[in-house]
Design an enzyme around this catalytic site. Sequence first.
Site, PDB file in Angstrom:
ATOM      1  N   THR A 184      18.034  20.171  10.657  1.00  0.00           N
ATOM      2  CA  THR A 184      18.730  19.312  11.630  1.00  0.00           C
ATOM      3  C   THR A 184      19.999  20.039  12.106  1.00  0.00           C
ATOM      4  O   THR A 184      21.108  19.625  11.813  1.00  0.00           O
ATOM      5  CB  THR A 184      19.136  17.962  11.000  1.00  0.00           C
ATOM      6  OG1 THR A 184      19.907  18.217   9.804  1.00  0.00           O
ATOM      7  CG2 THR A 184      17.952  17.105  10.653  1.00  0.00           C
TER       8      THR A 184
ATOM      9  N   ARG B  76      25.101  31.971   7.731  1.00  0.00           N
ATOM     10  CA  ARG B  76      25.470  30.936   8.699  1.00  0.00           C
ATOM     11  C   ARG B  76      26.927  30.487   8.531  1.00  0.00           C
ATOM     12  O   ARG B  76      27.353  30.149   7.447  1.00  0.00           O
ATOM     13  CB  ARG B  76      24.520  29.742   8.590  1.00  0.00           C
ATOM     14  CG  ARG B  76      23.178  30.031   9.257  1.00  0.00           C
ATOM     15  CD  ARG B  76      22.205  28.914   9.064  1.00  0.00           C
ATOM     16  NE  ARG B  76      21.693  28.863   7.714  1.00  0.00           N
ATOM     17  CZ  ARG B  76      20.816  27.953   7.280  1.00  0.00           C
ATOM     18  NH1 ARG B  76      20.380  27.024   8.120  1.00  0.00           N
ATOM     19  NH2 ARG B  76      20.385  27.969   6.048  1.00  0.00           N
TER      20      ARG B  76
ATOM     21  N   ARG C 154      23.329  22.794  -3.842  1.00  0.00           N
ATOM     22  CA  ARG C 154      24.146  23.884  -3.302  1.00  0.00           C
ATOM     23  C   ARG C 154      23.309  25.148  -3.291  1.00  0.00           C
ATOM     24  O   ARG C 154      22.598  25.429  -4.259  1.00  0.00           O
ATOM     25  CB  ARG C 154      25.362  24.159  -4.201  1.00  0.00           C
ATOM     26  CG  ARG C 154      26.485  23.173  -4.067  1.00  0.00           C
ATOM     27  CD  ARG C 154      27.436  23.338  -5.225  1.00  0.00           C
ATOM     28  NE  ARG C 154      26.719  23.208  -6.490  1.00  0.00           N
ATOM     29  CZ  ARG C 154      27.204  23.609  -7.665  1.00  0.00           C
ATOM     30  NH1 ARG C 154      28.372  24.191  -7.739  1.00  0.00           N
ATOM     31  NH2 ARG C 154      26.508  23.437  -8.776  1.00  0.00           N
TER      32      ARG C 154
ATOM     33  N   VAL D 205      15.824  22.960   1.415  1.00  0.00           N
ATOM     34  CA  VAL D 205      15.661  21.698   0.691  1.00  0.00           C
ATOM     35  C   VAL D 205      14.206  21.462   0.320  1.00  0.00           C
ATOM     36  O   VAL D 205      13.882  21.131  -0.823  1.00  0.00           O
ATOM     37  CB  VAL D 205      16.216  20.531   1.553  1.00  0.00           C
ATOM     38  CG1 VAL D 205      15.846  19.188   0.962  1.00  0.00           C
ATOM     39  CG2 VAL D 205      17.724  20.652   1.688  1.00  0.00           C
TER      40      VAL D 205
ATOM     41  N   LYS E 268       5.181  32.483   6.848  1.00  0.00           N
ATOM     42  CA  LYS E 268       5.946  32.032   5.691  1.00  0.00           C
ATOM     43  C   LYS E 268       5.015  31.492   4.595  1.00  0.00           C
ATOM     44  O   LYS E 268       5.154  31.823   3.420  1.00  0.00           O
ATOM     45  CB  LYS E 268       6.866  30.893   6.176  1.00  0.00           C
ATOM     46  CG  LYS E 268       8.096  30.687   5.364  1.00  0.00           C
ATOM     47  CD  LYS E 268       8.882  29.576   6.073  1.00  0.00           C
ATOM     48  CE  LYS E 268      10.233  29.361   5.535  1.00  0.00           C
ATOM     49  NZ  LYS E 268      10.898  28.226   6.190  1.00  0.00           N
TER      50      LYS E 268
ATOM     51  N   GLY F  61      32.155  27.631   4.988  1.00  0.00           N
ATOM     52  CA  GLY F  61      31.094  28.001   5.930  1.00  0.00           C
ATOM     53  C   GLY F  61      29.768  27.452   5.448  1.00  0.00           C
ATOM     54  O   GLY F  61      29.729  26.464   4.714  1.00  0.00           O
TER      55      GLY F  61
ATOM     56  N   CYS G  72      25.860  23.737   6.024  1.00  0.00           N
ATOM     57  CA  CYS G  72      26.030  22.291   5.839  1.00  0.00           C
ATOM     58  C   CYS G  72      27.397  21.746   6.240  1.00  0.00           C
ATOM     59  O   CYS G  72      27.482  20.881   7.108  1.00  0.00           O
ATOM     60  CB  CYS G  72      25.735  21.937   4.386  1.00  0.00           C
ATOM     61  SG  CYS G  72      24.118  22.507   3.883  1.00  0.00           S
TER      62      CYS G  72
ATOM     63  N   GLU H  68      19.772  14.945  -0.192  1.00  0.00           N
ATOM     64  CA  GLU H  68      19.764  16.006  -1.206  1.00  0.00           C
ATOM     65  C   GLU H  68      21.165  16.594  -1.328  1.00  0.00           C
ATOM     66  O   GLU H  68      21.857  16.737  -0.336  1.00  0.00           O
ATOM     67  CB  GLU H  68      18.755  17.071  -0.748  1.00  0.00           C
ATOM     68  CG  GLU H  68      18.356  18.031  -1.791  1.00  0.00           C
ATOM     69  CD  GLU H  68      18.018  17.360  -3.102  1.00  0.00           C
ATOM     70  OE1 GLU H  68      16.946  16.786  -3.215  1.00  0.00           O
ATOM     71  OE2 GLU H  68      18.863  17.409  -4.020  1.00  0.00           O
TER      72      GLU H  68
ATOM     73  N   LYS I 259      25.533  10.961   2.280  1.00  0.00           N
ATOM     74  CA  LYS I 259      25.369  12.419   2.372  1.00  0.00           C
ATOM     75  C   LYS I 259      26.464  13.044   3.248  1.00  0.00           C
ATOM     76  O   LYS I 259      27.134  13.996   2.862  1.00  0.00           O
ATOM     77  CB  LYS I 259      23.980  12.732   2.941  1.00  0.00           C
ATOM     78  CG  LYS I 259      23.763  14.156   3.349  1.00  0.00           C
ATOM     79  CD  LYS I 259      23.687  15.089   2.165  1.00  0.00           C
ATOM     80  CE  LYS I 259      23.747  16.526   2.636  1.00  0.00           C
ATOM     81  NZ  LYS I 259      23.263  17.462   1.658  1.00  0.00           N
TER      82      LYS I 259
HETATM   83  C1  UGA Z   1      27.032  22.025   0.265  1.00  0.00           C
HETATM   84  C2  UGA Z   1      27.296  20.935  -0.780  1.00  0.00           C
HETATM   85  O1  UGA Z   1      28.146  21.446  -1.823  1.00  0.00           O
HETATM   86  C3  UGA Z   1      25.983  20.434  -1.390  1.00  0.00           C
HETATM   87  O2  UGA Z   1      26.243  19.364  -2.280  1.00  0.00           O
HETATM   88  C4  UGA Z   1      25.065  19.937  -0.251  1.00  0.00           C
HETATM   89  O3  UGA Z   1      23.806  19.528  -0.729  1.00  0.00           O
HETATM   90  C5  UGA Z   1      24.849  21.073   0.729  1.00  0.00           C
HETATM   91  O4  UGA Z   1      26.130  21.523   1.241  1.00  0.00           O
HETATM   92  C6  UGA Z   1      23.983  20.525   1.848  1.00  0.00           C
HETATM   93  O5  UGA Z   1      24.452  19.644   2.577  1.00  0.00           O
HETATM   94  O6  UGA Z   1      22.787  20.839   1.890  1.00  0.00           O
HETATM   95  P1  UGA Z   1      26.496  24.661   0.170  1.00  0.00           P
HETATM   96  O7  UGA Z   1      26.647  24.640   1.659  1.00  0.00           O
HETATM   97  O8  UGA Z   1      25.327  25.345  -0.427  1.00  0.00           O
HETATM   98  O9  UGA Z   1      26.457  23.154  -0.416  1.00  0.00           O
HETATM   99  O10 UGA Z   1      27.783  25.391  -0.405  1.00  0.00           O
HETATM  100  P2  UGA Z   1      29.096  24.980  -1.213  1.00  0.00           P
HETATM  101  O11 UGA Z   1      29.019  25.556  -2.555  1.00  0.00           O
HETATM  102  O12 UGA Z   1      29.403  23.553  -1.094  1.00  0.00           O
HETATM  103  O13 UGA Z   1      30.186  25.816  -0.376  1.00  0.00           O
HETATM  104  C7  UGA Z   1      30.442  25.534   1.007  1.00  0.00           C
HETATM  105  C8  UGA Z   1      31.591  26.393   1.504  1.00  0.00           C
HETATM  106  O14 UGA Z   1      32.819  25.984   0.900  1.00  0.00           O
HETATM  107  C9  UGA Z   1      31.463  27.878   1.158  1.00  0.00           C
HETATM  108  O15 UGA Z   1      31.889  28.641   2.254  1.00  0.00           O
HETATM  109  C10 UGA Z   1      32.368  28.068  -0.035  1.00  0.00           C
HETATM  110  O16 UGA Z   1      32.835  29.367  -0.185  1.00  0.00           O
HETATM  111  C11 UGA Z   1      33.486  27.092   0.326  1.00  0.00           C
HETATM  112  N1  UGA Z   1      34.278  26.651  -0.845  1.00  0.00           N
HETATM  113  C12 UGA Z   1      33.699  25.875  -1.808  1.00  0.00           C
HETATM  114  C13 UGA Z   1      35.619  26.981  -0.929  1.00  0.00           C
HETATM  115  O17 UGA Z   1      36.166  27.688  -0.044  1.00  0.00           O
HETATM  116  N2  UGA Z   1      36.348  26.516  -1.986  1.00  0.00           N
HETATM  117  C14 UGA Z   1      35.799  25.751  -2.956  1.00  0.00           C
HETATM  118  O18 UGA Z   1      36.531  25.366  -3.891  1.00  0.00           O
HETATM  119  C15 UGA Z   1      34.445  25.425  -2.868  1.00  0.00           C
END
Ligand code: UGA
Length: 432
Positions: free
Chosen positions: A86, A331, A154, A11, A35, A260, A263, A151, A207
């Site tokens: 966090t 993760r 993705r 972030v 880093k 997974g 988040c 935030e 959030k």
């Molecule tokens: C997620 C949220 O989408 C963001 O809006 C948020 O900011 C972020 O967490 C966070 O809290 O920082 P992210 O973890 O990067 O983003 O990934 P996502 O694209 O949301 O996917 C999460 C999981 O759900 C993945 O394992 C993905 O494969 C799965 N997924 C997603 C599905 O199985 N089906 C879907 O239709 C969408």
Amino acid sequence: MKLCMIGTGYVGLVSGVCFADLGNEVICVDKDKNKIDKLKKSIIPIYEPGLDELVKKNYKAGRLKFSTNLVESVQKSKIIFICVGTPTLRNKYEADLSQVFSAAKEISKNINSFKIIINKSTVPVMTGDLVEKIMSKNVKKSLFTIVSNPEFLREGDAIRDFIYPDRIVIGTSDRKANKLLRNLYLPLISKGAKYISTSRRAAELIKYASNAFLATKITFINELANLCEKLKINVEDVSIGMGTDKRIGGRFLRAGPAYGGSCFPKDTRAIVDTANKSKVSLSVIKTVINSNDNRSGILLKRVKKILNNKIKNKNITFLGVTFKANTDDMRESACLKMIPYLNKKGAKIRYYDPTGEKKEFIKFKNVQYKNTIKDACELSDLVIVHTEWNEFKLIDLKKIIKKKSFSVYDMRNIYSPEKMKKQNIKYFGVGR
Ligand code: UGA
């Protein structure tokens, strides 16, 4: 404006670079000297499409700086974003806020003029209140204000999500701070982002509620996929049929191998923890967590069925091991449960991932990383498409695999069952 991002994780780094690209002067601070030294050479610690170019461009232009000196960086900036991690506390549901609190303590000891301090890290409701308390121990109330600005980036789409967000949420009752932050985000608001002004606690909850709701949508469709498999219905048809109802929406209705990442698993647990502490039961979210935890067991049962219960000595290939495409993040990736299980049952596992070998599997004797899709697949009895990378979508498995008979378990439904049938490939998707 002069900004300081404390923490150059996902972030902090992405937001800092994007704020610099909008013309602000940004200092990204981290305790990790290694880093920071690398960032100064434009070596990026995470895999995020487009990020390296943006770092190079803004660092060269002098708008973006990297530093390990928190005191100096805070003193030079008007707006300070806390962007530290966090994670979930070990064996608990609670979020570990120690990094947020230690950042607040350090800021409080070094304030020389009025500062807007913003929690961008995902933090449980009322963390803003606690940060305010910590600050108040060392600083007069007139010298700071604490704001929540969650935030919604993705991984893999972070830059696009920053530039074109659906909404910007600002939680504060301080009118001056609100006005200043509205100005900071004006370039994005003028491109169509909604600016939502709320109480600090509401912003914090928005959030968690958003992530928990998206996790619920995914889990809902994953459970329906189980039913579809039994009833010979294509879950994709169901997703489209449901999702076109504007009240439901088609996104996050793709069935897969369990959600997974860093988040959803963490944040669903943390919101349940917050609710438990307030003696409120979030039974829907608890069920979602439970269902998601059990999902890999359901998929493994199908693997067994595909292999006629004979896992021992079978050659199994995993295409993609990260929790989703366009990231190198492992993760809470679903395969962290599946690969060790299959390995224990005697399978020989080869895997390929566009982001390279993973330290998580080095200790397993019969789990091998292969540098190419071909090397990973050629001896395969079963190819499991675990992550939906584009480069897997057009491969000709019939050409690559030397075995006469092999199966494909497409956990992301990237292939057409009809095309697979035409090629005489034993094909299994999710929910179809
Ligand atoms: C997620 C949220 O989408 C963001 O809006 C948020 O900011 C972020 O967490 C966070 O809290 O920082 P992210 O973890 O990067 O983003 O990934 P996502 O694209 O949301 O996917 C999460 C999981 O759900 C993945 O394992 C993905 O494969 C799965 N997924 C997603 C599905 O199985 N089906 C879907 O239709 C969408």
